[in-house]
Design a protein around this motif. Sequence first.
Motif, mmCIF file in Angstrom:
data_model
loop_
_atom_site.group_PDB
_atom_site.id
_atom_site.type_symbol
_atom_site.label_atom_id
_atom_site.label_comp_id
_atom_site.label_asym_id
_atom_site.label_seq_id
_atom_site.Cartn_x
_atom_site.Cartn_y
_atom_site.Cartn_z
ATOM 1 N N LEU B 52 -10.427 18.471 18.829
ATOM 2 C CA LEU B 52 -11.105 17.459 18.021
ATOM 3 C C LEU B 52 -10.814 17.697 16.544
ATOM 4 O O LEU B 52 -11.055 18.787 16.023
ATOM 5 N N PHE B 53 -10.286 16.675 15.880
ATOM 6 C CA PHE B 53 -9.957 16.751 14.454
ATOM 7 C C PHE B 53 -10.843 15.768 13.691
ATOM 8 O O PHE B 53 -11.020 14.632 14.128
ATOM 9 N N ASP B 54 -11.333 16.193 12.546
ATOM 10 C CA ASP B 54 -12.002 15.269 11.632
ATOM 11 C C ASP B 54 -10.923 14.674 10.728
ATOM 12 O O ASP B 54 -10.277 15.400 9.970
ATOM 13 N N VAL B 55 -10.712 13.383 10.825
ATOM 14 C CA VAL B 55 -9.730 12.738 9.948
ATOM 15 C C VAL B 55 -10.404 11.638 9.127
ATOM 16 O O VAL B 55 -9.819 10.609 8.804
ATOM 17 N N SER B 56 -11.662 11.920 8.777
ATOM 18 C CA SER B 56 -12.454 10.950 8.016
ATOM 19 C C SER B 56 -11.962 10.772 6.594
ATOM 20 O O SER B 56 -12.408 9.861 5.893
ATOM 21 N N HIS B 57 -11.064 11.651 6.153
ATOM 22 C CA HIS B 57 -10.493 11.498 4.815
ATOM 23 C C HIS B 57 -9.510 10.327 4.776
ATOM 24 O O HIS B 57 -9.188 9.823 3.708
ATOM 25 N N MET B 58 -9.041 9.904 5.928
ATOM 26 C CA MET B 58 -8.073 8.803 5.955
ATOM 27 C C MET B 58 -8.738 7.500 5.534
ATOM 28 O O MET B 58 -9.950 7.333 5.645
ATOM 29 N N GLY B 59 -7.917 6.583 5.045
ATOM 30 C CA GLY B 59 -8.436 5.304 4.593
ATOM 31 C C GLY B 59 -8.641 4.366 5.769
ATOM 32 O O GLY B 59 -7.822 4.306 6.681
ATOM 33 N N GLN B 60 -9.750 3.636 5.745
ATOM 34 C CA GLN B 60 -9.985 2.606 6.758
ATOM 35 C C GLN B 60 -10.324 1.320 6.019
ATOM 36 O O GLN B 60 -11.061 1.346 5.035
ATOM 37 N N ALA B 61 -9.781 0.225 6.509
ATOM 38 C CA ALA B 61 -10.010 -1.051 5.829
ATOM 39 C C ALA B 61 -9.837 -2.195 6.810
ATOM 40 O O ALA B 61 -9.104 -2.082 7.796
ATOM 41 N N GLU B 62 -10.523 -3.286 6.524
ATOM 42 C CA GLU B 62 -10.385 -4.501 7.335
ATOM 43 C C GLU B 62 -9.687 -5.566 6.526
ATOM 44 O O GLU B 62 -9.858 -5.648 5.309
ATOM 45 N N LEU B 63 -8.913 -6.360 7.235
ATOM 46 C CA LEU B 63 -8.272 -7.510 6.618
ATOM 47 C C LEU B 63 -8.812 -8.740 7.337
ATOM 48 O O LEU B 63 -8.613 -8.895 8.547
ATOM 49 N N ARG B 64 -9.538 -9.571 6.581
ATOM 50 C CA ARG B 64 -10.252 -10.699 7.191
ATOM 51 C C ARG B 64 -9.733 -12.016 6.634
ATOM 52 O O ARG B 64 -9.314 -12.079 5.486
ATOM 53 N N GLY B 65 -9.851 -13.041 7.467
ATOM 54 C CA GLY B 65 -9.559 -14.391 6.994
ATOM 55 C C GLY B 65 -8.361 -15.011 7.696
ATOM 56 O O GLY B 65 -7.532 -14.306 8.285
ATOM 57 N N GLU B 66 -8.295 -16.318 7.609
ATOM 58 C CA GLU B 66 -7.195 -17.084 8.199
ATOM 59 C C GLU B 66 -5.882 -16.651 7.539
ATOM 60 O O GLU B 66 -5.785 -16.609 6.324
ATOM 61 N N GLY B 67 -4.895 -16.290 8.361
ATOM 62 C CA GLY B 67 -3.604 -15.913 7.791
ATOM 63 C C GLY B 67 -3.509 -14.456 7.390
ATOM 64 O O GLY B 67 -2.613 -14.057 6.642
ATOM 65 N N ALA B 68 -4.423 -13.597 7.893
ATOM 66 C CA ALA B 68 -4.406 -12.172 7.538
ATOM 67 C C ALA B 68 -3.104 -11.509 7.993
ATOM 68 O O ALA B 68 -2.510 -10.716 7.258
ATOM 69 N N ALA B 69 -2.657 -11.845 9.192
ATOM 70 C CA ALA B 69 -1.444 -11.206 9.729
ATOM 71 C C ALA B 69 -0.222 -11.591 8.900
ATOM 72 O O ALA B 69 0.600 -10.734 8.534
ATOM 73 N N ALA B 70 -0.113 -12.872 8.581
ATOM 74 C CA ALA B 70 1.026 -13.334 7.769
ATOM 75 C C ALA B 70 0.989 -12.683 6.390
ATOM 76 O O ALA B 70 2.026 -12.318 5.821
ATOM 77 N N ALA B 71 -0.230 -12.516 5.861
ATOM 78 C CA ALA B 71 -0.371 -11.882 4.539
ATOM 79 C C ALA B 71 0.105 -10.436 4.575
ATOM 80 O O ALA B 71 0.806 -9.969 3.681
ATOM 81 N N LEU B 72 -0.249 -9.726 5.645
ATOM 82 C CA LEU B 72 0.159 -8.318 5.748
ATOM 83 C C LEU B 72 1.676 -8.209 5.894
ATOM 84 O O LEU B 72 2.287 -7.259 5.405
#
Lengths: 125, 375
Positions: B52-72
Amino acid sequence: MSQTRFAESHEWVRLDDGLAVVGISTHAQDALGDVVFVDLPEPGREVEAGEAVAVVESVKAASDIYAPVAGTIAAVNAALVDDPALVNRDPMGEGWFFTITPRDAADADKLMDADAYAKHAEAGN
Amino acid sequence: MAETESLLETPLAGLHRELGGRMVGFAGYAMPVQYAAGIMAEHLACRSSAALFDVSHMGQAELRGEGAAAALERVTPAEVAALRPGRQRYALLMNRFGGIVDDFMVANLGDRLFLVLNASRKAVDLEAIGAALPAGVALVPRPDRALLALQGPGAESILAGLAEGVAAMPFMGVLETSVAGIPALVTRSGYTGEDGFEIGIPAEGAETVARALLAAGAAPAGLGARDSLRLEAGLPLYGQDIDETTSPVEAALTFSIGKRRRLAWDFPGAERVREELDSGPKRLRVGIVPDGRQPARAHTPIAQGGITVGEVTSGGFGPSLGVPVAMGYVARAAAEDGTALELMVRGRAIPARVAPTPFVPHRYKRTPILQGVAP
């Protein structure tokens, strides 16, 4: 066999029949972690006190080992080549690194005794 | 001590200390490099059972909204638009010169995308992604969340005892479930080459989940073992093996470029990637096995017949293999498997050879149906 002395850089040295036997302290091996390789000096090499003469590699990093006294490298511990983990299992005994024919046997007396070293290590050095 | 005072802590800082974690600074966080067992034992526990590793230092983020995939897709050459709900993918964030800004994971949660970013790069990433977004697509950092990695052949049975539905997940599958009663976002992925899971949870639930996983048999493991495991698995570390100067072709990461993207060439740095795919890159990331027991660390010069042909970027001892392993960049002419090289360690030439990676075979939970399909 003389009293064991310690350098600030965590090597120990013990005079045995005129030869200075050198290894690393229990505290040092614990801080290093699992030792996986030891790079030993060539016998016959002239070394100064404080000179980097060997390297100990743990899983995560490589660290220099310094000669605690000046002199000539007399012998190295060949057992560490095949079994570097000896340094972890018996750092103050079977896990010795090399011996030095000291230029001046009294040099070792200038190093820390066990009590002074324990304080040095405990202070986080 | 002054140098650790300014470091951030993860929600598991108290647990790390309780478990004898040796804390070091990493990417601005105080993280355990190892626990009492030591790197070797933690590494081997992951390969043989579960860690078991704590990797809570990593960044987590959500991408919301119509067209999120195309934007990424404006900032990555990965295929994001066709990523199905409940699936995750490895992706590269690129600059316009064809260099790698970061490597990250993107999951499709149906109504939003979920990103996991390297700790050392999350601020840079959020700015780069944010700058590429059209109106209506929002990037929402989730610093309120913790992340645990449960890795190893025993991971499935441990997690299945605490969560519904996880045993049936395929490699790179994504599931919103609960673990030990805490709502969790679980992906079947990791950074060790083993089967395993990454478990995203609210920060306040992290200790409950971690204690439950440890009680069920997972061994706590630190960043030291995480590094030796990923090295054996041939996985690059950002900032060491890949950076803003290395391209996906040089880094041998072209698998992360979508087929459609290779037809459209519509991502940052596409010109360089296309040129390198056509004409071959000048250098390539390869696996390297030194003869003997002496490890060659990062920045060790690589030579051939006394002439420098590259540099080691990651190197150390492979605890599962009992020998040293490394990866690095070499000139294309020296990149063939089996090519004899010299590693210049402290002024001495250590004989070595180019070797295929992973050094330790991956044991991901691939779905059987894919194994039956001809290439």
